[in-house]
Design an enzyme around this catalytic site. Structure first.
Site, PDB file in Angstrom:
ATOM      1  CB  SER A   7      43.092  31.690 -47.995  1.00 33.52           C
ATOM      2  OG  SER A   7      44.276  31.677 -47.227  1.00 33.52           O
ATOM      3  CG  HIS A  32      44.625  35.881 -49.913  1.00 36.88           C
ATOM      4  ND1 HIS A  32      44.572  37.257 -49.963  1.00 36.88           N
ATOM      5  CD2 HIS A  32      45.055  35.571 -48.657  1.00 36.88           C
ATOM      6  CE1 HIS A  32      44.943  37.759 -48.804  1.00 36.88           C
ATOM      7  NE2 HIS A  32      45.248  36.751 -47.990  1.00 36.88           N
ATOM      8  CG  ASP A  34      47.550  34.599 -45.854  1.00 37.14           C
ATOM      9  OD1 ASP A  34      47.296  35.816 -45.873  1.00 37.14           O
ATOM     10  OD2 ASP A  34      46.672  33.714 -45.826  1.00 37.14           O
ATOM     11  CG  MET A  36      51.993  34.621 -42.119  1.00 37.53           C
ATOM     12  SD  MET A  36      51.030  33.516 -41.058  1.00 37.53           S
ATOM     13  CE  MET A  36      49.496  33.417 -41.985  1.00 37.53           C
ATOM     14  CG  HIS A  65      47.754  39.388 -46.018  1.00 39.84           C
ATOM     15  ND1 HIS A  65      46.849  38.772 -45.166  1.00 39.84           N
ATOM     16  CD2 HIS A  65      48.156  40.523 -45.374  1.00 39.84           C
ATOM     17  CE1 HIS A  65      46.718  39.497 -44.070  1.00 39.84           C
ATOM     18  NE2 HIS A  65      47.507  40.554 -44.166  1.00 39.84           N
ATOM     19  CG  MET A  67      50.113  39.068 -42.242  1.00 41.66           C
ATOM     20  SD  MET A  67      49.078  37.698 -41.704  1.00 41.66           S
ATOM     21  CE  MET A  67      48.943  36.786 -43.254  1.00 41.66           C
ATOM     22  CG  MET A 136      43.191  41.401 -41.535  1.00 46.07           C
ATOM     23  SD  MET A 136      43.307  40.111 -42.794  1.00 46.07           S
ATOM     24  CE  MET A 136      43.468  38.629 -41.784  1.00 46.07           C
ATOM     25  CG  ASP A 174      41.851  37.091 -45.195  1.00 47.02           C
ATOM     26  OD1 ASP A 174      41.298  35.979 -45.090  1.00 47.02           O
ATOM     27  OD2 ASP A 174      43.098  37.232 -45.198  1.00 47.02           O
ATOM     28  N   GLY A 196      38.487  30.512 -47.127  1.00 44.87           N
ATOM     29  CA  GLY A 196      39.302  29.459 -46.537  1.00 44.87           C
ATOM     30  C   GLY A 196      38.458  28.256 -46.168  1.00 44.87           C
TER      31      GLY A 196
END
Length: 218
Positions: A7, A32, A34, A36, A65, A67, A136, A174, A196
């Site tokens: 991550s 990966h 993220d 957001m 990913h 979000m 998750m 994850d 992570g």
């Protein structure tokens, strides 16, 4: 086989080129990322320019990913920026099946991300439209969240549904994944793991030592 993807939200972005290179040399299978928006989750993280920059640094797959609220508005942009996998949350759109289909039209693998509060029964009807499902094991939005043990049952449930429905989708996990948790979840049927701070970043061992050991155990 075990698919290991770090991550990058947990990485040192002041030195991201060197971090990506070292992770590549360690044998990771992808990266990966993220995204957001501060609406769907209470935090902001990374963006389109970061994906475009990463695409210049690595040939490894990028799994994105999202979000975001209403992710269908941005699928084309993320696909064009270099996404190889795009995960969306079923709660983020009124048209989740259409969104999963849209992802595939760009030649990108479609993924469903399941929050801890989302039950497997709520998303079974969507599974045939997904190439991957990501469980998750922490509340999404921040790194370093508390691991929620009950979410492990979802991996076993998804493995059962996958077999019963004759699906080829991959099951990923994850959130706060230690090496011991990765091994246990792999035994339950998961094949992909987002790593992570619990397993990879900030450790005294090198990335190579950690990734080599995890793959040997898998």
């Amino acid at each position: 086989m075990m698919y290991l993807t770090p991550s990058l939200m947990c990485a040192d972005w002041c030195n991201i080129g060197a971090v990506v290179a070292e992770l590549e040399q360690s044998g990771v299978d992808g990266f990966h990322v993220d995204i957001m928006d501060g609406v769907f989750v209470d935090n902001f993280a990374l963006g389109m320019q970061d994906i475009m920059a990463l695409k210049q640094l690595t040939q490894k797959p990028l799994d994105i990913h999202l979000m975001l609220q209403n992710p269908q508005k941005y699928i084309a942009q993320f696909a064009e920026a270099g996404a190889d996998i795009i995960y969306v949350h079923p709660e983020s759109s009124h048209y989740i099946i259409r969104t999963l289909q849209q992802i595939r039209t760009f030649g990108v693998k479609s993924g469903i991300a399941i929050n801890p509060e989302t039950t497997v029964s709520e998303i079974v009807d969507y599974l045939e439209y997904a190439d991957l499902v990501m469980v998750m094991t922490v509340t999404p939005g921040f790194s370093g969240g508390t691991y929620l043990d009950f979410t492990e049952r979802k991996v076993a449930q998804l493995t059962k549904h996958k077999a019963e429905l004759g699906l080829t989708l991959e099951i990923f996990v994850d959130g706060a994944l230690s090496e011991e948790r990765v091994q246990r979840l792999h035994d339950f049927g998961a094949s992909g793991f987002v790593l992570g701070t619990s397993a990879l970043f900030g450790k005294s061992e090198s990335y190579l030592e950690i990734i080599t050991r995890m793959k040997a155990n898998g």
